[in-house]
Scaffold this active site. Structure first.
Site, mmCIF file in Angstrom:
data_model
loop_
_atom_site.group_PDB
_atom_site.id
_atom_site.type_symbol
_atom_site.label_atom_id
_atom_site.label_comp_id
_atom_site.label_asym_id
_atom_site.label_seq_id
_atom_site.Cartn_x
_atom_site.Cartn_y
_atom_site.Cartn_z
ATOM 1 N N ASP A 58 0.810 -1.212 0.000
ATOM 2 C CA ASP A 58 0.000 0.000 0.000
ATOM 3 C C ASP A 58 0.852 1.275 0.000
ATOM 4 O OD1 ASP A 58 -2.348 1.527 0.255
ATOM 5 O OD2 ASP A 58 -2.232 1.500 2.444
ATOM 6 N N ASN A 115 6.650 -7.549 7.014
ATOM 7 C CA ASN A 115 5.397 -6.854 7.288
ATOM 8 C C ASN A 115 4.247 -7.628 6.656
ATOM 9 O OD1 ASN A 115 3.880 -4.344 8.216
ATOM 10 N ND2 ASN A 115 3.231 -4.525 6.085
ATOM 11 N N GLU A 116 3.373 -8.124 7.500
ATOM 12 C CA GLU A 116 2.109 -8.744 7.093
ATOM 13 C C GLU A 116 2.210 -9.814 6.011
ATOM 14 O OE1 GLU A 116 -0.809 -5.726 6.209
ATOM 15 O OE2 GLU A 116 -1.077 -5.308 8.330
ATOM 16 N N ASN A 118 -0.290 -5.528 13.617
ATOM 17 C CA ASN A 118 -0.983 -4.474 12.861
ATOM 18 C C ASN A 118 -2.480 -4.775 12.992
ATOM 19 O OD1 ASN A 118 1.584 -3.780 12.057
ATOM 20 N ND2 ASN A 118 1.317 -4.313 9.900
ATOM 21 N N TYR A 143 -6.560 -3.213 12.863
ATOM 22 C CA TYR A 143 -7.442 -2.110 12.466
ATOM 23 C C TYR A 143 -8.863 -2.285 12.993
ATOM 24 C CZ TYR A 143 -3.633 -0.199 9.831
ATOM 25 O OH TYR A 143 -2.436 0.370 9.496
ATOM 26 N N GLU A 184 0.796 -1.075 14.012
ATOM 27 C CA GLU A 184 -0.124 -0.300 13.172
ATOM 28 C C GLU A 184 -1.511 -0.347 13.780
ATOM 29 O OE1 GLU A 184 -0.357 -1.126 8.954
ATOM 30 O OE2 GLU A 184 1.808 -1.421 8.799
ATOM 31 N N LYS A 205 -4.363 7.918 6.538
ATOM 32 C CA LYS A 205 -4.348 7.601 7.970
ATOM 33 C C LYS A 205 -3.352 8.460 8.744
ATOM 34 C CE LYS A 205 -6.072 2.915 7.528
ATOM 35 N NZ LYS A 205 -5.819 2.679 6.077
#
Ligand code: BDP
Length: 599
Positions: A165, A417-418, A472, A474, A512, A576
């Site tokens: 992203d 990351n992820e 992370n 949300y 995150e 964000k």
């Protein structure tokens, strides 16, 4: 060791010239530059600054989004041979580069976020002008770090499709230096620090390209020599050491010299040394044996027009804003930043979680709202491309550690990351990478990786590789956002409860969390995208985090709004940010400032 990553310096033995400036550039959509001998000079170039991310300078969409091969060219004058080696150093070229000196290939490098050096002594013409040509490629695939794919459109043009992203900024994005170093030179060094009461023992190792002996000395800020030793490895004792601490960053100078048999100096390299220890004990993170709670940001190297190019001024503004909000830490999501960021963090007393560009390790058109929020398992780590991907990942990790290992600000390395960590092949993939990092980092910093929403206890296979868990999450945005915020709180608590058994003995931090927010939007009562909602979402997240004593850090997503690929989920980028893209506060900045003043 592949190469010397030491940052350029000048003294009696070493010098450098900056090759930054206006270079020539040309796109090569047919990839036939080589057969047309472009390495001997570009036939139809335009001018382009170096360093720069080329994308946002253009007014034409095809140029901004250009994907494929492209070339750079410049010339430089080199004075007479003085017996030293001539080294060309690129701070980074994204993502892969082949470099030609006077038409002859000098080397290739893959990996868009770490420096590489080429010894070009044999290829240059002394007392003459020399040509550098660089063929760059910015395509993404499933063996590149970061991962993505490249789409070929009907007209034959290519388009980068990141599995992540952020915009695929590319080009010669960091400074270029032409170095002169002695033939027998200091190549690399390591330090490890132990505290013994008020004293500090610094064990060091130096690599040189010759056999002569090495001396090591430490000077305090006033220039007084506090200790010295000889030998390529040894110990240095600082009595009553001034420690390097958060926002109280005392730096010593560590000077290495190569000495000839009569004590004459052959080479010298001065470096900054921050005396600090970092370790994880039980579920606490200890800096200089005292617990530290991480407060701060996931960031990007991203700014209007200049894209990912480093700017001292923007970086200084970012540090001022981070200090204003009482932050103490940031993660270099999702790639190693320009070296100057770490130098500034060393000076300012900021803690860095340094991340390798291993992002996009799942098949999704963007690295958000994917697998966890209803997406499907793509079994990314079972593909044929995985061995090559892992090889590149190892190389990137090695280059990052080699480059950054001596910065006191770097307190941890993040290996991913992820990625899709929900099945055993992911663990098989990552275990050797963690082992490599443990072997390479003499300071044995804690290792971690940021886990995606579906990587939960019971499903995830990689948290156990980490010294502290990074999540992370949300809740209140991708999961149960807006009118469902209360339910989000319940779901979030249920998940953190599930981490409790693991976190009896391991710290947990959030790397995150946050909500997209349009800086101009206000609404009472709140709606998603309005500033009021960003505050409510953060307040909910903080309520949950504050109820668990094993939560040891909170890095909000993101420091500032940033550019992404176009798409229906993004309003000219990810919004964000706590700050806008031009570094002005949204309301949430005031909330964080107040919270972190007390935390
Ligand atoms: C996470 C990614 C990050 C994204 C963020 C988001 O790690 O790169 O920008 O979500 O969706 O998945 O805002």
């Amino acid at each position: 060791m592949k190469q010397s990553m030491l940052y350029p310096c000048t003294n009696a033995h070493r010098s450098f010239a900056s090759l930054d400036g206006l270079w020539k550039m040309q796109f090569d959509p047919a990839s036939d530059g080589i057969t047309q001998n472009w390495q001997d000079g570009l036939p139809d170039p335009f001018s382009m600054p170096v360093p720069a991310s080329f994308a946002d300078v253009f007014t034409e969409k095809e140029k901004r989004d250009y994907c494929g091969d492209f070339w750079y060219e410049t010339k430089f004058y080199l004075e007479a041979d003085d017996g030293r080696d001539v080294i060309l150093r690129f701070g980074s070229i994204t993502h892969r580069a082949t470099v030609y000196i006077n038409g002859v290939c000098a080397g290739f490098h893959e990996g868009g976020f770490t420096p590489f050096v080429l010894n070009i002594t044999e290829l240059v013409r002394f007392g003459n002008r020399n040509r550098i040509t660089v063929r760059v490629n910015n395509e993404l695939n499933e063996t590149s770090i970061p991962c993505g794919t490249t789409k070929v459109r009907k007209d034959g043009s290519r388009l980068a499709q990141p599995y992540f992203d952020f915009f695929n900024y590319s080009g010669i994005q960091r400074s270029v230096h032409l170095l002169k170093v002695p033939k027998e030179a200091i190549l690399d060094y390591d330090t490890a620090i132990t505290l013994n009461g008020s004293d500090a023992v610094i064990s060091y190792q130096v690599k040189t390209s010759g056999e002569h002996s090495v001396s090591a000395e430490i000077f305090d800020r006033k220039g007084n020599r506090v200790c010295a030793n000889t030998g390529k490895s040894g110990e240095l004792l600082i009595r009553d050491a001034r420690l390097w601490n958060v926002r109280d960053a005392y730096l010593y100078t560590l000077v290495f010299r190569i000495l000839d048999d009569n004590g004459g100096e052959i080479d010298k390299y001065p470096a900054r040394l921050g005396v600090r220890t970092i370790e994880v004990k039980g579920n606490r993170i200890l800096l200089n044996s005292r617990e530290v709670y991480l407060k701060g940001y996931g960031k990007h190297e991203d700014f209007e027009v200049i894209g990912r190019q480093f700017s001292w001024t923007v970086a200084k503004r970012d540090f001022e804003l981070m200090k204003w909000t009482n932050a103490n830490c940031f993660r270099t999501s999702h790639y190693p930043y320009a070296e100057e960021w770490y130098q500034m963090a060393d000076e300012e007393g900021f803690l860095i979680i340094d991340e390798v560009p291993a992002v996009g390790m799942m098949r999704s058109l963007m690295n958000f709202a994917a697998a966890g929020a209803g997406g499907k398992d793509t079994r990314f780590f079972t593909a044929d491309t995985v061995p090559q991907l892992q090889k590149n990942h190892k190389e990137q990790l090695e280059e990052m550690i080699l480059r950054d290992k001596n910065h006191p600000s770097v307190i941890a390395f993040s290996i991913f990351n992820e990625p899709e960590t929900t099945y055993p092949e992911a663990r098989d993939y990552f275990a050797p990478l963690f082992a490599l990092a443990r072997e390479l980092d003499v300071q044995k910093r804690p290792l971690t990786g940021a886990l995606l929403v579906n990587s939960t206890p019971g499903k995830d296979t990689c948290a156990e590789l980490c010294d502290f868990i990074s999540l992370n999450r949300y809740y209140g945005w991708y999961i149960l956002g807006g009118p469902d915020l209360n339910d989000a709180e319940g779901a979030f608590r249920a998940e953190v409860d599930a981490w409790r058994p693991i976190c009896e003995n391991k710290p947990l931090i959030f790397t995150e969390f946050g909500a997209d927010t349009h800086a101009g939007e206000h609404k009472l009562p709140s709606v998603m995208w309005a500033q009021e909602y960003q505050n409510e979402c953060y307040e909910m997240n903080f309520r949950v985090m504050d109820s668990y004593d094993f939560v040891k850090g909170e890095l909000v997503w993101n420091f500032a709004d940033f550019q992404t690929t176009e798409g229906i989920m993004r309003v000219n980028g990810n919004k964000k940010g706590i700050f806008t893209r031009n570094r002005q506060p949204k309301d949430a900045a005031f909330l964080l400032k107040k919270r972190w003043e007390q935390k």
